[in-house]
Every structure is written in C-alpha cells, then in structure tokens.
Scaffold this motif. Sequence first.
Motif, PDB file in Angstrom:
ATOM      1  N   ASP A   1     -44.364   8.045 -77.027  1.00  0.00           N
ATOM      2  CA  ASP A   1     -42.906   7.952 -77.159  1.00  0.00           C
ATOM      3  C   ASP A   1     -42.421   8.820 -78.316  1.00  0.00           C
ATOM      4  O   ASP A   1     -41.409   9.534 -78.200  1.00  0.00           O
ATOM      5  N   LEU A   2     -43.140   8.764 -79.430  1.00  0.00           N
ATOM      6  CA  LEU A   2     -42.746   9.534 -80.605  1.00  0.00           C
ATOM      7  C   LEU A   2     -42.848  11.034 -80.331  1.00  0.00           C
ATOM      8  O   LEU A   2     -41.910  11.799 -80.612  1.00  0.00           O
ATOM      9  N   MET A   3     -43.979  11.475 -79.774  1.00  0.00           N
ATOM     10  CA  MET A   3     -44.159  12.908 -79.529  1.00  0.00           C
ATOM     11  C   MET A   3     -43.157  13.450 -78.520  1.00  0.00           C
ATOM     12  O   MET A   3     -42.667  14.580 -78.663  1.00  0.00           O
ATOM     13  N   SER A   4     -42.815  12.646 -77.522  1.00  0.00           N
ATOM     14  CA  SER A   4     -41.908  13.121 -76.478  1.00  0.00           C
ATOM     15  C   SER A   4     -40.473  13.255 -76.965  1.00  0.00           C
ATOM     16  O   SER A   4     -39.657  13.912 -76.314  1.00  0.00           O
ATOM     17  N   THR A   5     -40.163  12.665 -78.106  1.00  0.00           N
ATOM     18  CA  THR A   5     -38.783  12.703 -78.607  1.00  0.00           C
ATOM     19  C   THR A   5     -38.668  13.422 -79.946  1.00  0.00           C
ATOM     20  O   THR A   5     -37.592  13.418 -80.555  1.00  0.00           O
ATOM     21  N   THR A   6     -39.750  14.058 -80.406  1.00  0.00           N
ATOM     22  CA  THR A   6     -39.710  14.776 -81.684  1.00  0.00           C
ATOM     23  C   THR A   6     -40.228  16.213 -81.541  1.00  0.00           C
ATOM     24  O   THR A   6     -40.663  16.819 -82.521  1.00  0.00           O
ATOM     25  N   GLY A   7     -40.189  16.744 -80.313  1.00  0.00           N
ATOM     26  CA  GLY A   7     -40.540  18.137 -80.113  1.00  0.00           C
ATOM     27  C   GLY A   7     -41.995  18.412 -79.789  1.00  0.00           C
ATOM     28  O   GLY A   7     -42.407  19.577 -79.756  1.00  0.00           O
ATOM     29  N   TYR A   8     -42.779  17.368 -79.524  1.00  0.00           N
ATOM     30  CA  TYR A   8     -44.212  17.564 -79.280  1.00  0.00           C
ATOM     31  C   TYR A   8     -44.631  17.212 -77.856  1.00  0.00           C
ATOM     32  O   TYR A   8     -45.828  17.084 -77.590  1.00  0.00           O
ATOM     33  N   VAL A   9     -43.707  17.096 -76.935  1.00  0.00           N
ATOM     34  CA  VAL A   9     -44.104  16.710 -75.580  1.00  0.00           C
ATOM     35  C   VAL A   9     -45.055  17.749 -74.971  1.00  0.00           C
ATOM     36  O   VAL A   9     -45.979  17.401 -74.215  1.00  0.00           O
ATOM     37  N   GLY A  10     -44.902  19.016 -75.323  1.00  0.00           N
ATOM     38  CA  GLY A  10     -45.781  20.056 -74.822  1.00  0.00           C
ATOM     39  C   GLY A  10     -47.179  20.007 -75.419  1.00  0.00           C
ATOM     40  O   GLY A  10     -48.088  20.680 -74.925  1.00  0.00           O
ATOM     41  N   ASN A  11     -47.370  19.229 -76.487  1.00  0.00           N
ATOM     42  CA  ASN A  11     -48.680  19.097 -77.125  1.00  0.00           C
ATOM     43  C   ASN A  11     -49.521  17.992 -76.490  1.00  0.00           C
ATOM     44  O   ASN A  11     -50.676  17.790 -76.885  1.00  0.00           O
ATOM     45  N   ILE A  12     -48.957  17.266 -75.531  1.00  0.00           N
ATOM     46  CA  ILE A  12     -49.704  16.221 -74.823  1.00  0.00           C
ATOM     47  C   ILE A  12     -50.490  16.896 -73.702  1.00  0.00           C
ATOM     48  O   ILE A  12     -49.910  17.457 -72.783  1.00  0.00           O
ATOM     49  N   GLU A  13     -51.811  16.836 -73.775  1.00  0.00           N
ATOM     50  CA  GLU A  13     -52.635  17.569 -72.821  1.00  0.00           C
ATOM     51  C   GLU A  13     -53.194  16.693 -71.710  1.00  0.00           C
ATOM     52  O   GLU A  13     -53.201  17.089 -70.546  1.00  0.00           O
ATOM     53  N   ARG A  14     -53.663  15.506 -72.046  1.00  0.00           N
ATOM     54  CA  ARG A  14     -54.344  14.686 -71.046  1.00  0.00           C
ATOM     55  C   ARG A  14     -54.246  13.209 -71.424  1.00  0.00           C
ATOM     56  O   ARG A  14     -54.460  12.836 -72.559  1.00  0.00           O
ATOM     57  N   GLY A  15     -53.939  12.379 -70.427  1.00  0.00           N
ATOM     58  CA  GLY A  15     -53.880  10.943 -70.653  1.00  0.00           C
ATOM     59  C   GLY A  15     -52.441  10.466 -70.768  1.00  0.00           C
ATOM     60  O   GLY A  15     -51.493  11.243 -70.610  1.00  0.00           O
ATOM     61  N   PRO A  16     -52.304   9.156 -71.016  1.00  0.00           N
ATOM     62  CA  PRO A  16     -53.365   8.209 -71.334  1.00  0.00           C
ATOM     63  C   PRO A  16     -54.194   7.835 -70.102  1.00  0.00           C
ATOM     64  O   PRO A  16     -53.767   8.019 -68.971  1.00  0.00           O
TER      65      PRO A  16
END
Length: 326
Positions: free
Chosen positions: A227-242
């Motif tokens: 939730d934090l990454m998707s709303t602080t500019g890091y959604v593209g840094n999510i590679e795999r999972g959960p």
Amino acid sequence: MPIPAPNLYPPFNIVRLSHVEFVVRDLAASRAFYVDTLGLQVTDESKDEIYLRAMEERGHHCIILKQGDQPRADHLGFKLFDESDLDKAEAFFRGRGLPVSWVERPFQSRTLRTCDPFGIPLEFYTRMDRLPPIHQKYALYRGVKPLRIDHFNCFTPSVDDSVAFYNEIGFRVTEYTEDEVTKRLWAAWTHRKGGVHDIAFTNGLGPRLHHTAFWVPTPLNIIDLLDLMSTTGYVGNIERGPGRHGISNAFFLYIRDPDGHRIEIYCSDYQTVDPDLEPIKWDLKDPQRQTLWGAPAPRSWFEEGSLFTGVEPVPATLDAQPIVAP
C-alpha cells in the motif's frame, strides 16, 4: 549429482550471514527507499556512505550503501564465532588458492576479504560494534517493519560446484531443485543459523547477487508495504508477489531498489537446527516449487541480478528452465 553429506565439523565456524554492501548511484534516493519506505534504521552516515540496521539487530549494520558510479554488490559479509576462526578461514582460502587480504572496515574487528571459487567477494569478521536494543521502541517502526537480515541468493554458473564448496565450510542444504533430465542441481538452499537459508544458489549467468532478504513479523506487514509503495511513487519497483513459496513455505514479496538491487521481504519459514534434518527435493518442473500460490515469477526474476565488484559473470553450464510467466 547427489547432495553432499553435511559437514558438521567444518574448518572454521561461521555463525550466520551478517551484511551486504551495495554501491548505489544516488545515495539520497537510496536513503529514501531503505529508510523512509522500508523502515531500516540509520546507524551512521556521511556524504558517501550510509549504514543501516533492522529493528531486532544489535550489530551496527546489515546494509552499507556506498556512493558510486555504477550499481554493484561489493561484498557479502559473514560473522565467525571467534578470532581463531578468522585465522583458520585465512588458511582454508589460501590453501584453495583463493585471494586473501586483511581489510579495515568501520565498526568491525579485523576483517578477512576473500572470494569463493566463482569470485563472489566474501568478508569475514568476529565482532561488530554492539548497539542498544530498539526492538521495543515501537515509535521507530516504519514501512515493512524489518526485523533482521535473513539470507542472500546468488546466481551461479554451477549450483553443484557452489553447493560442494559451501558444504566444505559448513553450510547445510535444506531444500534443493533437481533437473530430472541431467540429475544436476538447478538451485539449492543452505544455512548456518538454523533457518532455511543463509545463502542460496540459483542456476544462471553468474556469479551475481539475485537478492538480499529481510525477515518481517507477519504477512500483513508486506501488505502494508505494498500500500505504501503504490502511493509513494514506488509501484514500478514491485517485481513479484505477494505469494507463498513452495520451497521454504515462506510468504514473500520481491521489490527493486532505485538501482535495481533486488530485495525480498520474507516471513514464515521453518526451523532447521537439527544436524540430521533431511533436505527436501523438488522437481524443476513442479509449478508449486517456486510459487505454492500466486502469480508465476516474471522473466526478470530469472535473468536480472546485481553484478559483484570486479567480477565478470559467465554463463551457466546447465541449460534448464523452470516455468516463466508470460
């Protein structure tokens, strides 16, 4: 190739993995990721370096971020039991014809730098500056609430040879993936500290660092981080999972830092302290091996990794491939 019998009396005593040093291009961007987003704690910093620890750790650091021109993994650090083990380690690596040197490292006792036969840069020490406990200072908990560094995973051109070497120095195999056609190892998980792994090996162009993992309290911490990454500019840094691994039974998430270094967020594996614990075998083509449930791993997860400083990777000697997501 069969899994080697555990070497319960190795030439020197490795306690556990300890830390990793990442070379990064933008120290401020890396600080924002590791401190403000993941929640690691700063223990020392300068204009060129940042030292970080997780919430349960008493040692000074588990990650060193160092400013540089090109992203690299500089070395993997391991803690030894006592000073005599350092001298035994030097004799062991020297006897194998591998380079050894004594290096000065801030916040650590004398430190031995060497490498494994494929060139993975390794550093060994016995004492690191001890810091006051903070695991009950809940006001400091942020991000994914990382408790401790858990393991490394490295690409290697020969998992069989890597397992054989690390078995010599006391790493015990907990789980492994075998290619049924060649009967060779495609991956293996090995430990010292009594978890599923301190260091694992995956078939591929190597040596390269596949990922560094951190243990967190619960799967809900991983959901909070997403939730934090998707709303602080890091959604593209999510590679795999959960998802949940078949191997290790761990709940996982893989993310990439601003330089592409891969971090796994990890919980729920099992204890492996018994010296006669039998390794668990997996077939490379079993889809639940890598993902008990969840989306299959993307191609980047099999092909991309961090280069080690001064080490040129070579192709894998085993030509085999598990299931890859489209």
